[in-house]
Design a protein around this motif. Structure first.
Motif, PDB file in Angstrom:
ATOM      1  N   PRO A 238       0.803  -1.236   0.000  1.00 17.93           N
ATOM      2  CA  PRO A 238       0.000   0.000   0.000  1.00 17.93           C
ATOM      3  C   PRO A 238       0.832   1.280   0.000  1.00 17.93           C
ATOM      4  O   PRO A 238       0.505   2.235  -0.707  1.00 17.93           O
ATOM      5  N   SER A 239       1.907   1.326   0.779  1.00 20.37           N
ATOM      6  CA  SER A 239       2.700   2.555   0.840  1.00 20.37           C
ATOM      7  C   SER A 239       3.337   2.876  -0.498  1.00 20.37           C
ATOM      8  O   SER A 239       3.385   4.046  -0.919  1.00 20.37           O
ATOM      9  N   LEU A 240       3.818   1.861  -1.210  1.00 21.51           N
ATOM     10  CA  LEU A 240       4.392   2.092  -2.539  1.00 21.51           C
ATOM     11  C   LEU A 240       3.311   2.519  -3.520  1.00 21.51           C
ATOM     12  O   LEU A 240       3.526   3.414  -4.352  1.00 21.51           O
ATOM     13  N   ALA A 241       2.149   1.874  -3.446  1.00 22.21           N
ATOM     14  CA  ALA A 241       1.048   2.245  -4.332  1.00 22.21           C
ATOM     15  C   ALA A 241       0.639   3.693  -4.126  1.00 22.21           C
ATOM     16  O   ALA A 241       0.311   4.408  -5.083  1.00 22.21           O
ATOM     17  N   LEU A 242       0.665   4.146  -2.876  1.00 26.58           N
ATOM     18  CA  LEU A 242       0.307   5.535  -2.579  1.00 26.58           C
ATOM     19  C   LEU A 242       1.356   6.500  -3.141  1.00 26.58           C
ATOM     20  O   LEU A 242       1.006   7.557  -3.695  1.00 26.58           O
ATOM     21  N   CYS A 243       2.630   6.156  -3.000  1.00 25.69           N
ATOM     22  CA  CYS A 243       3.698   7.015  -3.538  1.00 25.69           C
ATOM     23  C   CYS A 243       3.596   7.123  -5.060  1.00 25.69           C
ATOM     24  O   CYS A 243       3.735   8.219  -5.626  1.00 25.69           O
ATOM     25  N   VAL A 244       3.383   5.996  -5.720  1.00 25.52           N
ATOM     26  CA  VAL A 244       3.280   6.009  -7.180  1.00 25.52           C
ATOM     27  C   VAL A 244       2.019   6.752  -7.617  1.00 25.52           C
ATOM     28  O   VAL A 244       2.017   7.450  -8.636  1.00 25.52           O
ATOM     29  N   PHE A 245       0.940   6.624  -6.846  1.00 25.48           N
ATOM     30  CA  PHE A 245      -0.291   7.359  -7.158  1.00 25.48           C
ATOM     31  C   PHE A 245      -0.030   8.865  -7.111  1.00 25.48           C
ATOM     32  O   PHE A 245      -0.526   9.623  -7.959  1.00 25.48           O
ATOM     33  N   GLY A 246       0.740   9.294  -6.112  1.00 24.07           N
ATOM     34  CA  GLY A 246       1.091  10.712  -6.049  1.00 24.07           C
ATOM     35  C   GLY A 246       1.880  11.159  -7.264  1.00 24.07           C
ATOM     36  O   GLY A 246       1.699  12.291  -7.753  1.00 24.07           O
ATOM     37  N   VAL A 247       2.740  10.298  -7.779  1.00 19.11           N
ATOM     38  CA  VAL A 247       3.494  10.620  -9.000  1.00 19.11           C
ATOM     39  C   VAL A 247       2.549  10.799 -10.168  1.00 19.11           C
ATOM     40  O   VAL A 247       2.684  11.752 -10.960  1.00 19.11           O
ATOM     41  N   PHE A 248       1.570   9.910 -10.319  1.00 16.89           N
ATOM     42  CA  PHE A 248       0.620  10.006 -11.428  1.00 16.89           C
ATOM     43  C   PHE A 248      -0.230  11.265 -11.321  1.00 16.89           C
ATOM     44  O   PHE A 248      -0.601  11.851 -12.339  1.00 16.89           O
TER      45      PHE A 248
END
Length: 553
Positions: free
Chosen positions: A175-185
């Protein structure tokens, strides 16, 4: 002609594949950035929940190694009364080579192997067989190899790759990685949704900020002890490496990813220029800045590698890692040993994020511009919605790269997504323009734009040198694709087949479109072939009111 050959559609697919893993790497940098906002960097010391019993700081490991060397010297001096010549070294190397440590900890085994090869052969040159076997057993049973806090933070906290079994079982999404990548998008979307009006303003920050950070890091790096040795290593040519095809492949890949030829970035952004824009000056300026930036970054990296080599009492070859290991293990490890490490870590990962965003802007803008120009009524009028849907789909497709085994998929996509296909696409671009369309026609177009014809040097490069060089690089890449995957993880056979299918999915766009144009063209077989490879009348440019009567390349 690019449209006839289907190169445009191939580039769009390559940009999608690149977006699926490249933004994940930026997400790793975002994770590190947030982790840096603490009183002490979390990869400075051991004792964290994610650390193992094998964790040992670099400085502490060095002290242990020196202490171990002293003890070994004492024991060996006592045992050197009965001696034979070469049996000792052979048995020690054999014993360690078959030890559990060597098979279960291949990443860290090299440290102990270096200690053996650099310290013991001289001392054990005459030890008897039984003595050496005993000592080898002591070393082999001394325990598992040590790992640094920076490595364990990256592998066990950021990625948590120990919870996966490679591509066969990658585990759930973290989840933490998914959230970081979501912020990038999200950042990417609000930078691209208005086209060059929004992306052009953002690029002023993402393109210029890294230079400021690079200069700051360079000023800090050259003051570190051992930096001079690292820079000397960087500037010393190793001419024998020119015989290695991998060096040429890496050099070509560096240019393709940094400058953007083949990804459509330069074509898309230059389409917004006026017809008589000085493209010759822009091409030389852009290429020169790109290469000089890479040259400058080399000083930043190798000054720190020299520092790490001195601290660990190793050669620079042993300190440096390729790929993500250099950025997420070696450099953070060096930063953690600097004064004011939190500050240096924050600006370093801010630089990585801005560099990554700048690159992903170019690739995605190329695809978006191409599709908006090709379908102006259905897509061009609804650009904001189209960009939202496109990035949403890419994010969903990228979710497997955010699993515990996502790092293996990232490397997989890097090789089989754009890695091999982009070489073929660039070769077809060069052959299409300079062989089918013709250098003379291309030179006449430039003369009409600039008022003067390109020199003989450029015409020879375009017609002979560039296509031939690209073709050779393509062949070497196809023959050495296994080396591009690396040796740390052995990819299963089914993944290799899936990888080639992924590569062909973009490459086959070109022959498929050629076949489509051939079947669609009227006339007999000869007329169809002529129409298939004949340039089409030019379509209006992306800027309203700016038309050119001629043929399209």
């Amino acid at each position: 002609m690019f449209q006839q050959f289907g190169v445009g559609y191939a580039i769009c697919l390559i940009d999608i594949y690149m977006g699926m893993y490249y933004n994940t790497i930026i997400g790793w940098a975002v994770y590190y950035l947030f982790a840096s906002f603490s009183s002490e960097l979390p990869w400075t010391k051991c004792g964290n929940p994610w650390n193992t019993e094998n964790c040992s700081p670099v400085t502490g490991r060095l002290n242990e190694t020196l202490s171990s060397n002293t003890t070994t010297t004492t024991v060996t001096t006592t045992l050197m009364s009965t001696m034979t010549t070469s049996t000792g070294v052979t048995l020690v190397a054999s014993a360690l080579g078959n030890s559990t440590m060597a098979t279960t900890h291949p990443h860290y085994y090299q440290y102990e192997q270096h200690l053996l090869s650099s310290t013991w052969p001289t001392m054990l040159s005459n030890v008897t067989t039984s003595t050496v076997a005993t000592m080898a057993g002591v070393v082999a049973g001394a325990g598992p190899a040590l790992s640094s806090p920076a490595r364990e933070f990256f592998e066990r906290q950021v990625l948590e790759q120990y919870k996966s079994n490679g591509l066969d079982f990658m585990g759930p999404v973290k989840p933490s990685l998914a959230l970081c990548v979501f912020g990038v998008f999200v950042l990417v979307y609000f930078s691209l949704w208005k086209g060059v009006r929004s992306a052009g303003k953002v690029v002023w920050v993402t393109a210029l900020a890294p230079y400021v950070v690079l200069l700051i890091l360079l000023a800090r790096g050259v003051t570190l002890p051992g930096a001079a040795e690292g820079i000397r290593y960087y500037l010393t040519p190793q001419w024998d490496k020119l015989n290695n095809s991998r060096v040429w492949i890496d050099a070509a890949s560096q240019i393709f990813f940094s400058l953007g030829p083949g990804f459509g970035t330069l074509l898309a952004l230059s389409s917004y220029n006026k017809f008589n824009n000085n493209c010759y000056r822009d091409a030389l300026l852009t290429s020169s800045i790109n290469c000089l930036t890479s040259f400058l970054a080399g000083f930043v990296i190798f000054s720190v590698l020299g520092y790490m080599a001195q601290v660990q009492n190793k050669s620079i070859e042993e300190v440096g890692l390729e790929g993500p290991g250099l950025v997420f293990i070696v450099y953070p490890e060096a930063i953690a040993m600097m004064k004011g490490s939190v500050f240096w870590s924050i600006i370093f990962f801010l630089m990585l994020i801005t560099l990554g965003l700048d690159s992903t802007f170019g690739g995605l803008e190329a695809m978006i511009t191409a599709l908006c120009d090709e379908y102006p009524r259905t897509i061009g009028r609804r650009r904001e919605l189209f960009v939202l849907i496109l990035l949403g789909l890419i994010y969903i497709c990228a979710l497997p790269t955010m699993t515990y085994g996502g790092v293996y998929l990232v490397n997989f996509l890097n090789v089989y997504g754009p890695g091999l296909a982009i070489l073929f696409v660039v070769f077809v671009e060069a052959a299409g323009v300079f062989w089918f369309y013709g250098v003379e026609n291309f030179s006449a177009d430039i003369e009409q734009m600039l008022g003067k014809k390109p020199s003989l040097f450029w015409r020879i490069c375009w017609k002979y040198i560039s296509p031939t060089f690209l073709f050779c690089i393509l062949i070497f890449s196809l023959l050495g694709y296994e080396e591009m995957l690396g040796e740390e993880y052995e990819y299963p056979e089914w993944s290799v087949a899936a990888g080639w299918a992924l590569t062909l999915s973009s490459v086959l766009c070109i022959p498929t479109y050629v076949l489509y144009k051939f079947l669609k063209s009227p006339g007999n077989c000869k007329d169809r072939l002529r129409r298939t490879f004949k340039p089409e009348p030019l379509i209006p440019t992306a800027i309203p009111g700016q038309l050119y009567t001629g043929t399209a390349v």
